[in-house]
Design an enzyme around this catalytic site. Structure first.
Site, PDB file in Angstrom:
ATOM      1  CB  SER A  62     -19.607  34.474  -0.346  1.00  0.00           C
ATOM      2  OG  SER A  62     -20.775  35.136   0.066  1.00  0.00           O
ATOM      3  CG  ASP A  84     -19.035  36.111   9.730  1.00  0.00           C
ATOM      4  OD1 ASP A  84     -19.285  34.890   9.769  1.00  0.00           O
ATOM      5  OD2 ASP A  84     -19.085  36.778   8.683  1.00  0.00           O
ATOM      6  CE1 TYR A 127     -15.997  35.615   1.183  1.00  0.00           C
ATOM      7  CE2 TYR A 127     -16.148  38.007   1.089  1.00  0.00           C
ATOM      8  CZ  TYR A 127     -16.162  36.786   0.458  1.00  0.00           C
ATOM      9  OH  TYR A 127     -16.334  36.727  -0.899  1.00  0.00           O
TER      10      TYR A 127
END
Length: 320
Positions: free
Chosen positions: A170, A266, A297
């Protein structure tokens, strides 16, 4: 409501920032102390070391059977929006220790300064400083500890600097991206060390797509960036967050020769695909591997599940 309770940023259930400067982190995993010979991972050990007055790290070492063996070394930057969690807390720590066991590699998990107390580019600078510290161990032997008290014996004894990797998830993957750009221009330890490869899991970028983004992508992603770097030149089109911006550095200049980029199921997948497309069109000459997970995630960090174990094996295979 008193002025001291007035909020300027509220992103439940994670973080709240008040007008008087106070920060409440509403959701955080517990601290995990250093340990040797962890039974859950077949003997992984970890310890915490200072790097500078503002940067530290947790170093992981898998169980060593052959003390002459050299291992890949991975420098890890954790995610969580530039403003949450820690290298020393269980959410990322648990995953890293399992990764170290699976990949049979040394890992240096960087504890960098968090926003909003320390706005970007503080975290970028901290992670670069940590990488340079790791690189400073090349060519040393254990006798060097007599004069180089800031060096680490695990890295000196076991690190193979021909297999130096970066790894982040991320916002940590965003730090990896910016570190690769910088390492393509600036030398590590005077040019004595080069990054072989990098893993970018669920990289955090703000790239405009033609698809309709969810409220999560539109609000939460952009909110984290504004909180972390409120004065970013160009805002959401700052090249540190948008690698396709007009003034962004050429991705062909990445300072590594291998990349693993992973996506999940996503809305961020569309952004990652645009990033991969830009990388391929840039003329970067390295080896690109893409892991397209049909998962979410957070599933990667639920280490008790078979889903997480399979995802971990896929990522660790890139190092092995």
């Amino acid at each position: 409501m008193g002025s001291s309770d007035e909020t300027i940023f509220d992103l439940p259930p994670y973080i709240k920032v008040f007008k008087d400067g106070r920060v409440e982190r509403l959701h955080s995993s517990p601290y995990v102390p250093p340990s040797l010979n962890d039974p859950e991972t077949g003997g992984v050990s970890w310890k915490d070391v200072p790097i500078s007055s503002v940067v530290s790290a947790r170093i992981y070492l898998p169980k060593i059977n052959n003390h002459d063996e050299k291992l890949p070394i991975i420098v890890y930057f954790h995610g969580a929006g530039f403003c949450l969690e820690s290298a020393f807390k269980s959410f990322f720590h648990t995953y890293v220790k399992h990764f170290v066991a699976e990949a049979k590699a040394i890992a240096v998990s960087v504890e960098f300064r968090l926003a909003p107390e320390n706005h970007l580019p503080a975290a970028y600078e901290d992670c670069w400083e940590a990488l340079q510290w790791v690189a400073s161990h090349v060519g040393l032997d254990i006798s060097s500890l007599k004069t180089c008290i800031d060096k680490d014996p695990w890295i000196i004894n076991y690190a193979d600097f021909d297999r130096l990797y970066l790894w982040g998830d991320s916002t940590g993957a965003n730090i990896v991206h910016n570190t690769l750009i910088r390492s393509g221009k600036e030398k590590l330890n005077g040019g004595k060390v080069k990054i072989l490869g990098a893993i970018l899991y669920y990289p955090y970028f703000l790239i405009r797509t033609s698809s309709k983004q969810s409220d999560y992508m539109e609000n939460e992603y952009r909110s984290y960036w504004k909180l972390a770097y409120p004065d970013a030149p160009g805002g959401n089109d700052n090249p540190m967050i948008n690698p396709t911006a007009e003034n962004a550095p050429d991705l062909a200049g990445y300072g590594c020769s291998r990349l693993l980029i992973s996506m999940v199921a996503d809305e961020a997948r569309d952004i990652t695909l645009l990033y991969i497309d830009a990388l391929e069109k840039s003329g970067w000459k390295g080896e690109l591997d893409v892991a397209d997970f049909d998962k979410q995630y957070f599933e990667l960090f639920e280490m008790e599940t078979e889903v997480a174990k399979n995802m971990l094996r896929r990522l660790a295979s890139f190092i092995k």
